[in-house]
Design an enzyme around this catalytic site. Structure first.
Site, PDB file in Angstrom:
ATOM      1  N   GLY A 371       0.818  -1.199   0.000  1.00  0.00           N
ATOM      2  CA  GLY A 371       0.000   0.000   0.000  1.00  0.00           C
ATOM      3  C   GLY A 371       0.850   1.245   0.000  1.00  0.00           C
ATOM      4  N   PRO A 372       0.220   2.389  -0.187  1.00  0.00           N
ATOM      5  CA  PRO A 372       0.965   3.656  -0.193  1.00  0.00           C
ATOM      6  C   PRO A 372       1.595   3.940   1.165  1.00  0.00           C
ATOM      7  CG  PRO A 372      -1.263   3.914  -1.080  1.00  0.00           C
ATOM      8  CD  PRO A 372      -1.218   2.579  -0.437  1.00  0.00           C
ATOM      9  N   PRO A 373       2.568   4.847   1.212  1.00  0.00           N
ATOM     10  CA  PRO A 373       3.156   5.223   2.511  1.00  0.00           C
ATOM     11  C   PRO A 373       2.114   5.818   3.440  1.00  0.00           C
ATOM     12  CG  PRO A 373       4.513   6.017   0.686  1.00  0.00           C
ATOM     13  CD  PRO A 373       3.237   5.514   0.087  1.00  0.00           C
ATOM     14  N   GLY A 374       2.249   5.507   4.722  1.00  0.00           N
ATOM     15  CA  GLY A 374       1.377   6.102   5.724  1.00  0.00           C
ATOM     16  C   GLY A 374       0.060   5.397   5.907  1.00  0.00           C
ATOM     17  N   GLY A 376      -0.263   2.473   7.462  1.00  0.00           N
ATOM     18  CA  GLY A 376      -0.252   1.680   8.692  1.00  0.00           C
ATOM     19  C   GLY A 376       0.250   0.268   8.529  1.00  0.00           C
ATOM     20  N   LYS A 377       1.119   0.005   7.543  1.00  0.00           N
ATOM     21  CA  LYS A 377       1.569  -1.364   7.308  1.00  0.00           C
ATOM     22  C   LYS A 377       2.473  -1.849   8.446  1.00  0.00           C
ATOM     23  CE  LYS A 377       3.346  -0.148   3.376  1.00  0.00           C
ATOM     24  NZ  LYS A 377       2.852   1.243   3.358  1.00  0.00           N
ATOM     25  N   SER A 696      -3.736   3.393 -19.379  1.00  0.00           N
ATOM     26  CA  SER A 696      -5.058   3.770 -18.880  1.00  0.00           C
ATOM     27  C   SER A 696      -5.459   5.191 -19.250  1.00  0.00           C
ATOM     28  CB  SER A 696      -5.101   3.610 -17.358  1.00  0.00           C
ATOM     29  OG  SER A 696      -4.178   4.473 -16.736  1.00  0.00           O
ATOM     30  N   LYS A 739      -8.051   5.189  -7.908  1.00  0.00           N
ATOM     31  CA  LYS A 739      -8.415   6.244  -8.848  1.00  0.00           C
ATOM     32  C   LYS A 739      -9.728   6.903  -8.469  1.00  0.00           C
ATOM     33  CE  LYS A 739      -5.931   4.132 -12.735  1.00  0.00           C
ATOM     34  NZ  LYS A 739      -6.051   3.487 -14.054  1.00  0.00           N
TER      35      LYS A 739
END
Length: 824
Positions: A371-374, A376-377, A696, A739
């Site tokens: 997932g994107p940064p931040g 909570g991984k 896309s 998106k």
């Protein structure tokens, strides 16, 4: 010493120091413990206040000063009477200031001087000086003395290890006996009184004789030192003999039943090996190394290597493990306390607990949070460890390029250690911790190996039960470890490694989710961290929403936490400075400008699409979704297609396919069939410094081209994504959830998606689906029908009157549009 010799040689050939004119009055700097000779380059340290004042004032002007040695080096503030009358005029070459205010000065001796009388005593000494002329009568005996001095000095240099051999050559090349005596004297470590006597002697022949006597004495001392060194070597051989005798003594002590420290050490290791509960292979290796340790003398370097290896073996948690907390309800409660939403991840952990409750010997899953940064991984891994009652170990893989970081170094290397996996297990003290491998997508590779390949064994449940670290060289069971990896993107992870992991995506948060996370977690945390825990402080939901919309634009939560922290810090500062005795208890949207400044982000979609040739597209990035603008313009030319904006090959091909499609549909769009024959078309995607690629954007490019050629602006509230073919078909794309969330963040209420992506809307939160109007299409013609404004309102749109989105119904959903509109 070599650099000093080169400097002296350079100055000797470049300048005749006897022609340097000396002022009648010179500043005089007292020296402690050293004597500077003419024509020689010498450094010394200046730390006394008066001397520092002298150097500071004279270092930038004439740079010529007088140096004379103190009669008593221990005297801190000498009077003129405490200085030798004869000294050396020198020129300052370099100065280097140290942090303690002292100055290191490099000077070159110019000539012998004699102090006649002192003119000034404060803040430093100045005196009338007279240049002393040396006395020399060329004769055969003087030449013999000079040759003898050169021979003695060469022998002296060969006996002193810190003097470079180049000095012998330099001494042979010096023809001037005065300069030769000064050079030889400057390299002697003798008493200051003897050096001062050499400096004061003006008769060069007398100086040659004195130096020959001093060198003979020093050579005799050096030869005596070498003799003593030989005796010391003999003493070492004697010590070696004593070592063997001590070994025999230890054997006798053993026969008598008397113990020693080494025996106690080996017995302690035996007990630790017995209690470690090692595997059979590890126990054999430990016993073998312990037998070697008994045979190796403690003075041997191999003794330390074997002892360190045994320490690692006995300190590993071979049989030590923590008991899992199999209470599923408690685990669910812990996960909900630490993280909001993320239901798929929580469900997978609870499934693991349920299976473990029914089958105790189950192997741990290999999970990969993407997932994107931040989002909570990493913190989610810590929460899972807390829910399971396991130890938590974190290893950051970002930038690791050496395979030995994973597998360890072989014991043949000095200072070798096990890999980071084994080190983490020893630090945890358990063989079943939760081991999080952070940033697995940022592994590197170079000549030292590929760490990603080394992880193949670690992250394979079928192989890691016998993981072989290069340092241990015995298998260690990793099957009980719960491995969790994190990544921002999957593309950079090798396929073989990706295949071993169960990928769980953590997409970006919606505005509602960020609002609840801010209220439940971020605001209380920042209030406590900024010292406001004992004060009543809260944020209204409208204030949090304003921070999310106007001060952050991200898929994660880091910037939101930073902005909340900024507000708390400003309030804390106003309280600490006493400016605000009654700080606010509730932060409202109106107060944000005071604490955070003006908004950083604005909804610019309507402004960017109020004229033909501009369309809004949707893009996926590692940081979540984002919107992009496609701009087109037309000019006179010869059928040229210009593409700018750091576009990749795939995106360029999409632009060419879109133009070909528009040309093939010219009659349906009421365009001349030869509109491209005498024209050039320029397609640009702003933010040109950011590379862009992927198929896309095909429908967006086609819509922008059609808008530019027909003069019909694209609706300001519409964004689109989809790949196109030359036949005008719209193909599915990825990243639909990111998106759609990006469109919503940008204030867009209608999105056009490929019909075959309809199933992807299940991942979008219900509140977002209810708010957004989703139009599913199969062909580009449908995209143009929904995206382009009607010809009757095109002119008004150019004047800035953007078309309004459909009005919401009572349930908050948009009114139905055409038949092709799909409901989320």
């Amino acid at each position: 010493m070599a650099e000093r010799a080169k400097s002296e040689k350079r100055f000797e050939t470049e300048e005749d120091l006897s022609k340097v004119e000396l002022p009648d009055i010179l500043p005089v700097l007292p020296l402690r413990g050293i004597v500077i000779f003419p024509s020689q380059i010498h450094p010394f340290l200046v730390s006394r206040a008066a001397s520092l004042k002298l150097i500071d004032e004279c270092g930038g002007t004439s740079r010529i000063i007088g140096l004379t040695a103190q009669k008593n080096p221990e005297e801190e503030n000498p009077e003129p009477e405490a200085l030798h009358a004869r000294g050396t005029a020198v020129r300052i070459l370099k100065m280097l200031k140290y942090p303690d205010e002292s100055v290191r000065v490099l000077v070159q001796g110019l000539a012998r001087i004699e102090i006649q009388d002192f003119v000034q005593r404060e803040p430093y000494f100045t005196a009338h000086v007279a240049r002393l002329e040396e006395i020399f009568k060329p004769e055969r005996e003087a030449e013999a003395l000079q040759a003898n001095l050169v021979s003695q000095f060469s022998k002296f240099v060969s006996l002193v290890p810190y003097l470079p051999d180049e000095l012998q050559v330099m001494a042979m090349q010096v023809r001037d006996p005065a300069r030769l005596t000064d050079m030889v004297a400057s390299y002697l470590k003798i008493a200051v009184e003897e050096l001062q006597d050499l400096l004061s002697t003006l008769d060069i022949r007398s100086r040659l004789e004195k130096l020959i006597v001093i060198l003979s004495r020093e050579i005799e001392l050096l030869e005596l030192g070498h003799k003593i060194q030989s005796q010391v070597q003999s003493e070492l051989n004697k010590n070696q003999r004593e070592y063997y005798l001590r070994q025999q003594l230890k054997a006798i002590q053993k026969e008598l039943g008397e113990g020693d420290a080494r025996t106690a050490e080996i017995e302690d290791l035996e007990k630790k090996i017995e209690a470690a509960k090692m595997s059979e292979e590890a126990r054999k290796a430990a016993d073998k190394e312990l037998d070697r340790l008994r045979m190796i003398p403690p003075e041997s370097a191999e003794h330390t290597v074997v002892r360190t290896y045994l320490d690692w073996l006995v300190s590993l948690p071979w049989g030590a493990s923590t008991e899992d907390n199999l209470d599923i309800h408690n685990a669910h409660k812990v996960l909900d306390e630490d993280h909001y939403d993320l239901e798929k991840v929580k469900e997978r952990i609870l499934e693991f607990l349920a299976v473990r409750k029914l089958k105790h010997d189950t192997k741990g899953p290999i999970l990969c949070f993407v997932g994107p940064p931040g989002t909570g991984k990493t913190s989610l891994g810590r929460s899972i460890a807390r829910a399971l009652g396991r130890k938590f170990v974190r290893l950051s893989l970002g930038g690791i390029r050496d395979e030995a970081e994973i597998r360890g170094h072989r014991r043949t290397y000095i200072g070798s250690l096990p890999g980071r996996i084994i080190q983490g297990l020893r630090n945890a003290g358990s063989n079943n911790p939760l081991f999080i491998l952070d940033e697995v997508d940022k592994l590197g590779a170079d000549f030292r190996g590929d760490p990603a390949s080394a992880l193949l064994e670690v992250l394979d449940p079928e192989q890691n039960s016998a993981f072989a670290d290069h340092y241990l060289d015995v298998p260690f069971d990793l099957s009980h470890v719960l491995f969790v990896t994190t990544a921002n993107v999957l593309d950079t992870i090798p396929p073989a490694l990706r295949d071993r992991m169960e990928v769980l995506e953590l997409p970006g948060y919606t505005e509602e989710e960020k609002l609840k996370i801010g209220q439940r977690y971020l605001i209380p945390r920042e209030i406590a961290e900024n010292g406001l825990g004992d004060r009543k402080l809260d944020f209204t939901p409208e204030a949090i929403a304003e921070i999310i919309r106007s001060h952050t634009r991200e898929a994660g939560l880091r910037n939101l936490q930073r902005e909340i922290g900024r507000v708390c810090r400003k309030i804390a500062r106003s309280i600490a400075e006493g400016e605000d005795e009654t700080p606010p208890e509730l932060i409202t949207p109106e107060m944000l400008k005071k604490y955070l400044g003006p908004p950083k982000f604005f909804a610019e979609v309507a402004e960017r699409t109020n004229e033909p040739g501009v369309a809004t597209g949707l893009a996926w990035t590692p940081n979540g979704g984002d919107i992009i603008f496609i701009e087109c313009t037309r000019m006179n030319g010869q059928k040229g297609l210009i593409l700018t904006g750091s576009l990749g090959d795939v995106m360029k091909e999409s632009a060419q396919a879109a133009l070909s499609y528009i040309r093939s549909r010219a009659d349906r769009l009421s365009l001349p069939t030869d509109f491209f024959d005498k024209s050039d078309i320029h397609i640009h995607v702003p933010a040109g410094a950011i590379p862009k690629d992927g198929p896309s954007a095909g429908v967006t490019i086609a819509a922008a081209l059609a808008s530019m050629l027909t003069g019909r602006p694209v609706r300001a509230d519409v964004a689109m994504t989809g790949e196109i073919t030359l036949r005008g078909k719209v193909l599915p794309v990825g990243g639909i959830k990111e998106k759609v969330l990006a469109a919503r963040r940008a204030g867009i209420h209608t999105v056009i998606l490929p019909r075959r992506n309809e199933s992807d809307l299940e991942d979008i939160p219900p509140e977002v689906r209810a708010e957004m109007e989703t139009i599913f299409v199969d062909a580009v013609d449908e995209v143009l029908n929904h995206a382009l404004r009607a010809p009757s309102v095109a002119g008004a749109a150019v004047d800035g009157a953007a078309e309004r989105p459909p009005a919401p119904t009572e349930a908050g959903k948009p009114k139905p549009a055409a038949a092709a509109v799909g409901r989320a």
